[in-house]
Design a protein around this motif. Structure first.
Motif, short mmCIF file in Angstrom:
data_model
loop_
_atom_site.label_atom_id
_atom_site.label_comp_id
_atom_site.label_asym_id
_atom_site.label_seq_id
_atom_site.Cartn_x
_atom_site.Cartn_y
_atom_site.Cartn_z
N LEU A 168 -19.42 54.60 -6.17
CA LEU A 168 -18.67 55.95 -7.26
C LEU A 168 -17.77 55.53 -8.19
O LEU A 168 -17.67 56.23 -9.34
CB LEU A 168 -18.17 56.65 -5.51
CG LEU A 168 -17.63 57.99 -5.59
CD1 LEU A 168 -18.48 59.39 -6.87
CD2 LEU A 168 -16.94 58.71 -4.98
N PRO A 169 -16.53 54.43 -7.99
CA PRO A 169 -16.04 54.09 -9.34
C PRO A 169 -16.56 54.28 -10.37
O PRO A 169 -16.12 54.86 -11.39
CB PRO A 169 -15.26 53.21 -9.28
CG PRO A 169 -15.58 52.68 -7.41
CD PRO A 169 -16.58 52.93 -6.83
N ARG A 170 -17.70 53.90 -10.91
CA ARG A 170 -18.02 53.91 -11.55
C ARG A 170 -18.39 54.81 -12.25
O ARG A 170 -18.21 55.73 -13.91
CB ARG A 170 -19.50 53.64 -11.88
CG ARG A 170 -20.33 53.14 -13.46
CD ARG A 170 -21.66 52.73 -13.53
NE ARG A 170 -22.21 53.52 -12.70
CZ ARG A 170 -23.21 54.19 -13.47
NH1 ARG A 170 -23.04 54.74 -14.49
NH2 ARG A 170 -23.86 55.22 -12.43
N LEU A 171 -18.87 56.28 -11.33
CA LEU A 171 -18.81 57.63 -11.37
C LEU A 171 -17.95 58.41 -12.21
O LEU A 171 -17.79 59.41 -13.40
CB LEU A 171 -19.91 58.20 -11.15
CG LEU A 171 -21.00 57.97 -10.54
CD1 LEU A 171 -21.99 58.07 -9.20
CD2 LEU A 171 -22.77 57.94 -11.75
N LEU A 172 -16.83 57.79 -11.48
CA LEU A 172 -15.50 58.92 -11.78
C LEU A 172 -15.51 58.37 -13.28
O LEU A 172 -14.13 59.62 -13.36
CB LEU A 172 -14.68 58.42 -11.35
CG LEU A 172 -14.98 58.10 -9.25
CD1 LEU A 172 -13.72 57.67 -8.68
CD2 LEU A 172 -14.49 59.97 -8.96
N LEU A 173 -15.67 57.87 -14.02
CA LEU A 173 -15.33 57.39 -15.98
C LEU A 173 -16.17 59.46 -15.99
O LEU A 173 -15.69 58.98 -17.16
CB LEU A 173 -15.47 56.19 -15.89
CG LEU A 173 -14.94 55.08 -15.64
CD1 LEU A 173 -15.72 54.52 -16.73
CD2 LEU A 173 -13.80 54.97 -15.41
N GLY A 174 -16.68 59.17 -15.66
CA GLY A 174 -17.57 60.39 -16.10
C GLY A 174 -16.99 61.71 -15.24
O GLY A 174 -17.04 63.14 -15.75
N TYR A 175 -17.30 61.90 -13.70
CA TYR A 175 -17.10 63.00 -13.26
C TYR A 175 -15.04 62.82 -12.29
O TYR A 175 -15.28 62.74 -11.36
CB TYR A 175 -17.96 63.32 -11.92
CG TYR A 175 -19.05 62.76 -12.19
CD1 TYR A 175 -19.53 64.44 -12.67
CD2 TYR A 175 -20.33 62.24 -13.25
CE1 TYR A 175 -20.76 64.27 -13.28
CE2 TYR A 175 -20.90 62.48 -13.49
CZ TYR A 175 -21.43 63.87 -13.94
OH TYR A 175 -23.04 63.51 -13.98
N PRO A 176 -14.09 62.72 -13.43
CA PRO A 176 -13.18 62.17 -12.75
C PRO A 176 -12.48 63.38 -11.72
O PRO A 176 -11.75 62.64 -11.05
CB PRO A 176 -11.84 62.46 -13.99
CG PRO A 176 -12.20 63.13 -14.54
CD PRO A 176 -13.83 62.91 -14.87
N VAL A 177 -13.54 64.42 -11.52
CA VAL A 177 -12.40 65.33 -10.79
C VAL A 177 -13.97 65.80 -10.09
O VAL A 177 -14.99 66.15 -10.21
CB VAL A 177 -12.07 66.74 -10.91
CG1 VAL A 177 -12.02 67.60 -10.20
CG2 VAL A 177 -10.39 66.76 -11.87
N ILE A 178 -13.90 65.60 -8.64
CA ILE A 178 -15.13 65.15 -7.90
C ILE A 178 -14.88 65.98 -6.34
O ILE A 178 -13.44 66.35 -6.07
CB ILE A 178 -15.12 63.94 -7.26
CG1 ILE A 178 -16.85 64.05 -7.27
CG2 ILE A 178 -14.79 63.53 -7.34
CD1 ILE A 178 -17.28 62.91 -7.40
#
Length: 394
Positions: free
Chosen positions: A326-336
């Motif tokens: 999940l951390p890698r995806l938080l660069l594009g989705y920082p609110v989840i």
């Protein structure tokens, strides 16, 4: 608009404003095939082209480039909309995307999300069809997507059918600029298409017009034509990253720089419209390109450094676990939220819950209440980096 507002060479393009017998409108002069006095700006264009080349080189080797560019696109949507006076923040836009609801969020959040949708539409068309896709039907479709919430109030995805002006809303006679009456718009836009959108070097021309010169001319000419009732600024700013992509460049986003210089931006376009003076716009645009390239590179590098730090924090978890992915995806989705984590990783609700809770425990995510949504989580470090102005201390 009064004759004495325009230089003599512009006055030949004045016509009566539709429905206003005491006012004059300017039919956009033919699109220039070269920047006037281009030699004076050769150094500025060269510096901007070099910055764009550096950005292209970084993106080509950037790990997780899709996540970084996704976030930068949303940042562009926010700043381009804020130039027009909207108030929605990047965090609110991301919250809206995660929840697909606007309850409790800024009223402008839907307007900003429409920019994201229009940009995605344009990029998909250009990547599928190349420069040939940069045509008038695409521009109409961009406008229709941008102005979706205005349907019924005025034409969307179609040229305006009334006279408009730029300046105080009360009297057209007090306008700073009055663009062409509606009957002139199709011919003006077709001329822009033929000369710039579908640019090819003509026989007998001295040299090829650089991509950045095309960018400068296209945006200025579109804003001079002012083909729509509303949304011209946002539509015109969309054309800039799309033209770059159509010519093999990365989709550079300039609205942050233009927002910081908003009055200079308006004044530079007015200088072209009223006096045919290109210098202020060329200086502003090339400076914005350099600043935006440098900012995008710095953000990308900082986000990847942040990701490396996160990955060290979760190194003790199973390599195939959601908390490692999940951390890698938080660069594009920082609110989840949990639902979005389920979709992104194709995992169950309990697994998504566990991953998010572990990232909260590791200090990577924090739970926040945004609007009426109390089960949202944000990567605060990402959002703080995106909100930091160029040159501001970390």
């Amino acid at each position: 608009m009064r004759r004495n507002q325009l230089t003599h060479d512009r006055q030949q393009y004045l016509v009566p404003a539709q429905g206003h017998p005491n006012a004059l409108a300017l039919v956009a002069p033919p699109t220039p095939r070269n920047i006037p006095d281009a030699a004076k700006y050769q150094g500025l264009f060269a510096r901007a082209a070099n910055a764009l080349g550096q950005l292209q080189g970084v993106i080509q080797v950037l790990p997780n480039a899709d996540m970084v560019t996704r976030t930068l696109a949303r940042r562009e949507a926010v700043t381009s909309s804020q130039i027009e006076g909207t108030q929605a923040s990047l965090t609110e836009l991301l919250a809206y995307e995660a929840t697909q609801g606007a309850d409790g969020l800024a009223a402008d959040v839907k307007v900003t999300e429409r920019y994201v949708a229009a940009l995605a539409l344009g990029l998909a068309r250009i990547r599928a069809g190349g420069r040939a896709a940069l045509d008038l039907p695409l521009i109409h479709d961009l406008h229709a997507r941008l102005m979706e919430d205005a349907a019924g109030r005025f034409p969307i995805g179609a040229y305006r059918d009334t006279q408009v002006w730029i300046g105080p809303p009360g009297r057209i006679e007090d306008a700073t600029f009055v663009p062409a009456p509606p009957e002139y718009l199709p011919a003006c836009m077709e001329e822009l298409r033929d000369s710039m959108l579908q640019y090819t070097q003509r026989d007998g021309e001295y040299g090829e017009l650089s991509v950045l010169a095309q960018l400068a001319i296209t945006h200025a000419q579109f804003e001079t034509i002012h083909p729509y009732h509303d949304g011209n600024g946002r539509t015109g700013r969309l054309l800039m990253p799309l033209l770059l992509v159509a010519t093999g460049h990365p989709p550079l986003y300039l609205s942050g720089s233009l927002l910081r210089a908003r009055q200079a931006y308006y004044d530079a376009l007015a200088a072209i419209q009223l006096r045919g003076e290109w210098g202020p716009w060329i200086r502003l645009l090339t400076s914005a390109i350099v600043e935006s390239c440098e900012e995008a590179i710095a953000i990308a590098r900082d986000l990847l450094a942040l990701l490396n730090e996160w990955e060290q924090r979760v190194a003790g978890y199973r390599s195939d676990s959601a908390v490692r992915k999940l951390p890698r995806l938080l660069l594009g989705y920082p609110v989840i939220n949990v639902r979005r984590a389920m979709e992104l990783l194709d995992i169950s609700q309990p697994a998504a819950n566990a991953a998010i809770n572990n990232l909260v425990k590791e200090g990577i995510l924090e739970q926040v209440g945004i609007g009426r949504y109390d089960r949202l989580f944000r990567a605060r470090d990402v959002l703080q980096r995106l909100d930091r102005a160029p040159g501001a201390p970390a």
